[in-house]
Structure formats: C-alpha cells, structure tokens
Design a protein around this motif. Structure first.
Motif, PDB file in Angstrom:
ATOM      1  N   VAL A  20      35.974 -35.321 -21.368  1.00 15.18           N
ATOM      2  CA  VAL A  20      35.600 -35.756 -22.458  1.00 15.18           C
ATOM      3  C   VAL A  20      36.521 -36.204 -23.520  1.00 15.18           C
ATOM      4  CG1 VAL A  20      34.333 -35.297 -24.759  1.00 15.18           C
ATOM      5  CG2 VAL A  20      33.394 -34.489 -22.646  1.00 15.18           C
ATOM      6  N   ASN A  58      32.710 -34.077 -16.022  1.00 20.67           N
ATOM      7  CA  ASN A  58      32.278 -32.852 -16.783  1.00 20.67           C
ATOM      8  C   ASN A  58      33.650 -32.342 -17.453  1.00 20.67           C
ATOM      9  OD1 ASN A  58      29.224 -32.886 -16.704  1.00 20.67           O
ATOM     10  ND2 ASN A  58      29.860 -32.790 -14.327  1.00 20.67           N
ATOM     11  N   GLY A 103      26.599 -36.723 -16.759  1.00 17.52           N
ATOM     12  CA  GLY A 103      27.988 -35.976 -17.035  1.00 17.52           C
ATOM     13  C   GLY A 103      28.326 -35.865 -18.533  1.00 17.52           C
ATOM     14  N   SER A 104      29.294 -34.968 -18.816  1.00 12.19           N
ATOM     15  CA  SER A 104      29.601 -34.700 -20.126  1.00 12.19           C
ATOM     16  C   SER A 104      30.250 -36.100 -20.510  1.00 12.19           C
ATOM     17  CB  SER A 104      30.347 -33.453 -20.212  1.00 12.19           C
ATOM     18  OG  SER A 104      31.456 -33.554 -19.324  1.00 12.19           O
ATOM     19  N   PHE A 160      35.667 -30.508 -21.070  1.00 10.20           N
ATOM     20  CA  PHE A 160      36.419 -30.741 -22.136  1.00 10.20           C
ATOM     21  C   PHE A 160      37.608 -31.873 -21.824  1.00 10.20           C
ATOM     22  CE2 PHE A 160      34.806 -26.706 -23.610  1.00 10.20           C
ATOM     23  CZ  PHE A 160      34.062 -27.274 -24.792  1.00 10.20           C
ATOM     24  N   LEU A 168      27.699 -38.836 -21.466  1.00  7.63           N
ATOM     25  CA  LEU A 168      27.169 -38.326 -22.751  1.00  7.63           C
ATOM     26  C   LEU A 168      27.993 -38.709 -23.921  1.00  7.63           C
ATOM     27  CD1 LEU A 168      25.187 -34.929 -21.709  1.00  7.63           C
ATOM     28  CD2 LEU A 168      24.043 -37.416 -22.307  1.00  7.63           C
ATOM     29  N   ALA A 169      29.071 -38.348 -23.860  1.00 11.56           N
ATOM     30  CA  ALA A 169      30.183 -38.349 -25.048  1.00 11.56           C
ATOM     31  C   ALA A 169      30.376 -40.107 -25.270  1.00 11.56           C
ATOM     32  CB  ALA A 169      31.469 -37.999 -24.604  1.00 11.56           C
ATOM     33  N   ASN A 182      22.308 -38.262 -13.504  1.00 13.48           N
ATOM     34  CA  ASN A 182      23.193 -37.488 -14.084  1.00 13.48           C
ATOM     35  C   ASN A 182      24.323 -38.364 -14.708  1.00 13.48           C
ATOM     36  OD1 ASN A 182      24.841 -35.294 -14.567  1.00 13.48           O
ATOM     37  ND2 ASN A 182      26.100 -35.655 -12.666  1.00 13.48           N
TER      38      ASN A 182
END
Length: 396
Positions: free
Chosen positions: A339, A334, A56-57, A336, A60-61, A54
């Motif tokens: 990120v 995760n 996570g956002s 916004f 990934l960002a 995993n």
C-alpha cells in the motif's frame, strides 16, 4: 456571516473579485493533481479488475484513491463556472484557449510520433486530423466540452444573471433529474448517458456553480460541512463500488455497471465536488504561499494538455514506474509495504507530471507573449487584434 462568506470565497453578490482567490486557485492545483493521479492509476493498470476474486490491499488502496480523486473533473469545471458566471464572453479568450490547445496537440503529438514514444495509437490520417483539429476531433474530451460550453456563455451567462434564485434552482433540479439522478439510482445503461464526458453535464455543473456564486450555499457556510460532504461522498463511492462488485461475484450480473458510482455525472461525485469546493472556499491563504499559488495556478491547464496528449498519453506512466507498481498489485499485493509503495509511487508520479506541466506551460506562454509582441508591429496582425477587441467589447 455575509462578510465572512465573501472573504473566503462563497459570495452572495455577482461582483467579481479584483484579485485572485488563493484558496480557490489552490483547489484548482489540487484538482489537476487529482486528474494526473486518475490517469496514472487508470492508464498505468494500477486498478485491478473489479470482477477478479482477489483485489489485494494494494488494489483496494488504488480503488480508494480513485474514489477520492474522481471528483477532480467536476471540481475543475465547478471552479471555472464559479468565475465565468461574472465574466463576459471574450473572443480573444476563446482564440487564446484554442491556440493553447492546438499548440500542445500538434507539437507534442508529432514529437510523440516521430520519437517512437507513441503507444496504443496508430500514426495515420485520423491521428493527424486529431492533432490538427483537437477540439472537434476530441483530442482532449474535456477541452471539447469546455470550449463548447464557453461558446454558450453569451446565452447561459446572460440567463443566469437574469434568473431568480427559484428559477435557477428549479432548472438545476430538472437537469439533474435527467442527467444525473436517474442513472445514479438505476443500475442500467441509458442510451443518452455520456457518463459526464460531454458539454451537457458540465452545463449542470456550471449552473450549480453560478447558483452558489449568486445566492450562496447556506449548507456549506458552517465549518466542516464541506469537508464532511466530500469525504462522506467519496467513501460512499468506494463502498458502492465494492457493493456492486459483491453483487456481481454472487450473481454474475451488473458487470457493465460496476463503475457507475465513479462516473462523472453520478450524484456522489457531484456532491463530493460541491463539498470539496465548499471546504476550500472557507480557507484563508495569505502571504508568500498565496503568492506562489496565484503564480502557479494559471498554468495548471498545461499539466492536462501535456500529459493527456495522444503522443504521450500511454507512455509517461511507464517512465514513472507504473509497471512495477502494477506488478505488485497484480500479484495480490498485501500489507503496508504494498500500500505504501502504491501511494508513494503515485504521489511521486503526480508531482513530476504537475511540475513538468507547469514549466511547459510557462515556456509556452513566454513564447506566445514574445510572438504576440513581435506580431503587433505587423499592420494586418495589429488590425486583426483591433477587430477582436471590438468583438470583445460587444459582450461587455
């Protein structure tokens, strides 16, 4: 169209411009900021392990940002090659560059060691030798590659000026086949692949820039193509990395090649660098902003020499909040908020590093200029400068 190309930066003639091109100087600044971002993400442990289940956002960002910044080193060398193509080798320039590297290496390397800032590097004989001989000991691998390439300028520069368009293009293609294309297609480790951390790869980039300078780049002349090439290549870097990750998670294979798309001599970063150069070459920057850019850009190398010094290399990320951001990413952050924190934190860190590096190099240059002025009053030093000037004249 020819006048437009020459005005914006992609020139068909070999004549060097009398004034700095603010658009390409801005690109130089952007590229150095990207370098700082790469080192903040990588050495700040903000890039989660691709073998993890995993990301996570926030993870990934971080990898997406890495994908868009990985072109930085190729871009910086491309700009250097673009301007060096029409320049003559200067012993004075080589010595100035070496002194600049040496001063940062010794001063900040010792400061880092004596103040206790030094991390992940032992203070021993090898460390001291690295500080004293920064080029041959690869204190800064990029500067080692750059200096060796500059030493080849008398040969390479003359060859580029004499070669026809077809000869130069064929040479570039052959070099790319051996140093770029093969490793970009096959997910294997070649014994002679230095992943772009060497002079040979930057010879490829240099020759590409020389070809663009001498003969133009028709593909990039149309508005938007450069930006499209850059963005498309970076998205493919990100997608290719995630695809290799999926293959690993499914089969347990290719672990050693998960980051192959983000190696400097992979075809995608190479194409992205050309695209970003083309995009900036079309920009028209004038007025006060152009003056500011032209004033700041010559000091960008100091940003690299400061934050990548061995005495500071693994410490400044902690000072600028990398540990807090890494904790969020490690927890599979995760949403916004995660990120946004990552992006804002990285942007703030890059801004601080960039400003500090520029100011440090301004001070360094002021000291060097004053010292040079004083030393010119000393007979032996003045005679040495005269001999260096004669050596410069040999290559004009």
């Amino acid at each position: 169209m020819k006048k437009q190309i020459e005005r914006n930066g992609i020139q068909n003639k070999a004549a060097a411009p009398k004034e700095r091109m603010a658009n390409l100087e801005l690109l130089r600044c952007v590229a150095m900021m990207m370098v700082a971002a790469l080192h903040f993400l990588g050495k700040g442990n903000l890039l989660p392990d691709l073998t993890g289940s995993n990301l996570g956002s926030a993870g990934l960002a971080a990898w997406l940002l890495e994908s868009f910044c990985i072109v930085a080193v190729d871009v910086y060398m491309f700009i250097s090659g673009y301007f060096l193509t029409t320049s003559s080798f200067k012993l004075s320039r080589l010595l100035q560059l070496w002194l600049q590297i040496w001063s940062y290496s010794v001063v900040f390397g010792l400061l880092g060691a004596f103040t206790g800032v030094l991390r992940e590097t032992a203070f021993d004989t090898h460390y001291l030798l690295t500080l004293l001989f920064p080029v041959t000991m690869e204190h800064y691998w990029f500067m080692t590659a750059y200096v060796f390439l500059y030493l080849l300028l008398p040969l390479v520069g003359l060859a580029v000026k004499k070669m026809t368009k077809q000869q130069l293009q064929l040479t570039i293609v052959l070099l790319l086949v051996f140093f770029c294309i093969g490793k970009s297609v096959l997910p294997v480790i070649f014994e002679k692949d230095a992943q772009g951390y060497d002079c040979l790869w930057y010879l490829c980039v240099f020759l590409t820039a020389a070809c663009v300078r001498r003969f133009g780049a028709p593909f990039l002349e149309k508005k938007g193509r450069g930006l499209l090439l850059y963005a498309g290549s970076c998205l493919l870097i990100f997608a290719g990395t995630l695809l290799l990750r999926l293959v690993y998670l499914s089969t347990g294979r290719l672990e050693a090649r998960l980051g192959m798309c983000m190696e400097y001599n992979h075809i995608l970063p190479y194409l992205a660098a050309i695209g970003l150069f083309g995009a900036f070459a079309r920009l028209r920057i004038q007025g006060k902003f152009a003056a500011i850019v032209n004033r700041v850009a010559p000091y960008t190398l100091g940003v690299y020499l400061l934050h990548e010094n061995l005495g500071l290399r693994y410490s400044w990320q902690k000072w600028l909040g990398a540990e807090r951001l890494a904790a969020v990413a490690a927890g599979g952050g995760n949403g916004f908020g995660a990120v946004g924190s990552l992006l804002l934190g990285t942007a703030a860190a890059v801004a601080v590093v960039f400003v500090c590096g520029i100011l440090a190099d301004m001070v360094r240059k002021w000291i060097f200029d004053r010292g040079h002025g004083i030393m010119l009053k000393v007979g032996p030093y003045r005679k040495l400068m005269e001999k260096i000037e004669k050596a410069d004249a040999m290559f004009r």
